[in-house]
Enzyme design. Structure first.
Site, short mmCIF file in Angstrom:
data_model
loop_
_atom_site.label_atom_id
_atom_site.label_comp_id
_atom_site.label_asym_id
_atom_site.label_seq_id
_atom_site.Cartn_x
_atom_site.Cartn_y
_atom_site.Cartn_z
CE LYS A 1 57.21 47.80 49.31
NZ LYS A 1 58.13 48.82 48.74
CB SER A 2 61.55 44.56 44.88
OG SER A 2 61.85 45.34 46.00
NE ARG B 1 63.67 45.84 40.54
CZ ARG B 1 63.53 46.60 41.63
NH1 ARG B 1 62.37 46.62 42.28
NH2 ARG B 1 64.53 47.34 42.08
N GLY C 1 58.52 55.00 46.69
CA GLY C 1 59.82 55.43 46.18
C GLY C 1 60.24 54.64 44.96
NE ARG D 1 61.60 57.68 50.66
CZ ARG D 1 61.35 56.40 50.34
NH1 ARG D 1 60.10 56.01 50.15
NH2 ARG D 1 62.33 55.54 50.22
CB SER E 1 70.33 52.81 45.98
OG SER E 1 69.03 53.00 45.47
CG ASP F 1 63.05 47.54 52.54
OD1 ASP F 1 63.49 48.70 52.72
OD2 ASP F 1 62.76 47.09 51.42
C1 S3P Z 1 63.75 48.73 46.62
C2 S3P Z 1 65.01 49.07 47.01
C3 S3P Z 1 65.36 49.52 48.36
C4 S3P Z 1 64.26 49.19 49.35
C5 S3P Z 1 62.90 49.53 48.83
C6 S3P Z 1 62.61 48.77 47.55
C7 S3P Z 1 63.51 48.32 45.23
O1 S3P Z 1 65.52 50.93 48.34
O2 S3P Z 1 64.49 49.86 50.57
O3 S3P Z 1 61.90 49.20 49.79
O4 S3P Z 1 62.45 47.75 44.93
O5 S3P Z 1 64.39 48.56 44.39
P1 S3P Z 1 66.94 51.63 47.96
O6 S3P Z 1 67.22 51.34 46.54
O7 S3P Z 1 66.70 53.08 48.21
O8 S3P Z 1 67.95 51.03 48.88
#
Ligand code: S3P
Length: 440
Positions: free
Chosen positions: A31-32, A36, A104, A133, A178, A328
């Site tokens: 997902k991350s 990106r 988020g 959030r 983060s 996560d």
């Molecule tokens: C993520 C970073 C993490 C993770 C989120 C995805 C990302 O959050 O919990 O599911 O893709 O950068 P935080 O940056 O708030 O730790």
């Protein structure tokens, strides 16, 4: 075989029979990395080709936002996608509010990009969870760079409004580890003249750093001090990105196969970036039998096939720098702990309270309903393992990782579990329940 039904009121009914999990699985794209790839593709010059993209609700939110900002993104299904980028600073002002849905990552990273689109106005919102959030962690440093952002509760909650400005580089000491904060600032820094420096208390996932370097940004990392520096302004060039499977999705199967006797699964093509493999370290320390096979580097990210065999797990204490490396995975780790011998102590995990749900409260409440001995602490959980779990009515709080974690708990519980609001899983793993039906 276990009986797994999806009812018309969005409930998964799971009645387990101890059937071992065997075979080979490919989990959906990370997902991350998928977020990106879409974002960098949209702000780069030229064409980006993405393979293995996660087509989940969260990444669809990112694609929808960038389409509204003028990027041409091909249809997201199947998972091979092309993005025609607009070039740094050239996003268009959309005629309507951008919607990040439940994501988020979409909202926080996008704020970094939008803040630097000089002279254009943007409004961004999300679903009820995302609107509750905290956004100040991104808004505060962006304001220091000269951004103009407005929102509820002192500009800390969506809906947020952004008027793009020329930004100044800053040196920022983030109070939290983060990747979303770090990435938002890096994306803003791409547009600024000079060096932006971001330092974290522990290392968070580094997918942005790797992908930005691949796209041509001038970026350096000092691992010892958890510091990233980016020299702007950048010119990014479209690239080919092959997205590996998501270790956060693989984690559900790693735990399921560990706790269900006689199981053996191979999870092919999983991303094993060291900033994400805390789950492998912790499950290994708990006694899990997981081996990495066929390790390789694919478009800048480490990838492997993971073989997992069932094993007797024992409790463990985790906290500190490990937490960002498995942030996560804590809900599914709590399920593993409930089936382990002895006590598992999770600390330094207060961040879980501001995820898609308050995951400390959600995990404690729902596992307690099944009979587990779980104590909720301010920043963690104590879990006394080895108490047999009973199926019952369970709530996901609209949180994808809660839905899937509870399904794995149900798979090793007595009686029938009813997991309500289970569709939440589609945020990161739309095929999860079908795969469960096939292998459990
Ligand atoms: C993520 C970073 C993490 C993770 C989120 C995805 C990302 O959050 O919990 O599911 O893709 O950068 P935080 O940056 O708030 O730790």
């Amino acid at each position: 075989m276990a009986v797994i039904q999806i009812t018309s009121d969005d409930t998964w009914q799971i009645q387990a029979d101890g059937h071992p999990l065997r075979g080979s699985l490919q989990v959906p794209g990370d997902k991350s990395i998928s977020h990106r790839a879409l974002m960098l593709g949209a702000i780069a010059e030229g064409t980006t080709h993405i393979e293995g993209l996660l087509v989940g609700e969260d990444t669809c939110s990112t694609a929808a936002c960038f389409r509204a900002l003028g990027a041409e993104i091909s249809h997201l299904n199947p998972t091979a996608v092309t993005v025609q980028g607009l070039g740094i600073g050239h996003l268009q002002e959309p005629g309507d509010v951008l919607n990040a849905g439940n994501s988020g990552t979409t909202m926080r990273l996008l704020l970094g990009v939008l803040a630097a689109q000089t002279g254009r106005f943007f409004a961004i919102t999300g679903d009820a969870s995302l609107r509750s959030r905290p956004m100040a962690r991104v808004v505060t440093p962006l304001l220091q760079m000269g951004a103009q952002i407005w929102g509820r509760q002192h500009h800390s909650r969506a809906p947020l409004a952004v008027l793009g400005q020329p930004l100044e580089p800053i040196t920022y000491y983030s109070p939290i580890a983060s990747a979303q904060v770090k990435s938002a600032l890096l994306l803003a820094a791409l547009h600024t003249e000079g060096t932006t420096i971001i330092r974290e208390p522990h290392r968070s996932r580094d997918h942005s750093e790797r992908m930005l370097q691949a796209f041509g940004a001038c970026l350096s990392v000092d691992e010892a001090t958890c510091t990233v520096s980016l020299e702007g302004p950048a010119v990014l060039k479209g690239q080919k990105v092959i997205v590996p499977g998501d270790i956060s999705s693989a984690a559900f199967w790693l735990v399921a196969a560990s706790i269900i006797p006689n199981s053996e699964l191979v999870l092919t093509n999983v991303g094993v970036n060291p900033t994400r493999t805390g789950i492998l370290d912790v499950l290994g320390a708990m006694g899990a039998e997981i081996t990495l096979e066929n390790e390789r580097l694919v478009t800048g990210e480490p990838v492997a096939d993971l073989r997992v065999r069932s094993a007797t797990l024992k409790g463990i204490r985790i906290g500190g720098e490990l937490i960002p490396r498995l942030i996560d995975e804590i809900p599914i780790l709590a399920v593993a702990a409930a089936f382990a011998e002895g006590v598992t102590e999770i600390r330094d995990a207060a961040e879980l309270r501001v995820k898609e749900s308050d995951r400390l409260k959600a995990v404690a409440t729902e596992l307690q309903k099944m009979g587990a001995k779980v104590t909720e602490l301010k920043d963690g959980l104590d879990i006394q393992g080895g108490v047999p779990l009973q199926g019952t009515h369970l709530e996901t709080y609209g949180d994808h990782r809660m839905a899937m974690s509870l399904a794995i708990a149900a798979l090793n519980a007595q009686g029938t579990s009813h997991i309500h609001n289970a569709r939440a899983a589609a945020v990161s793993y739309p095929e999860f329940v079908t795969t469960l039906q096939q292998i459990a």
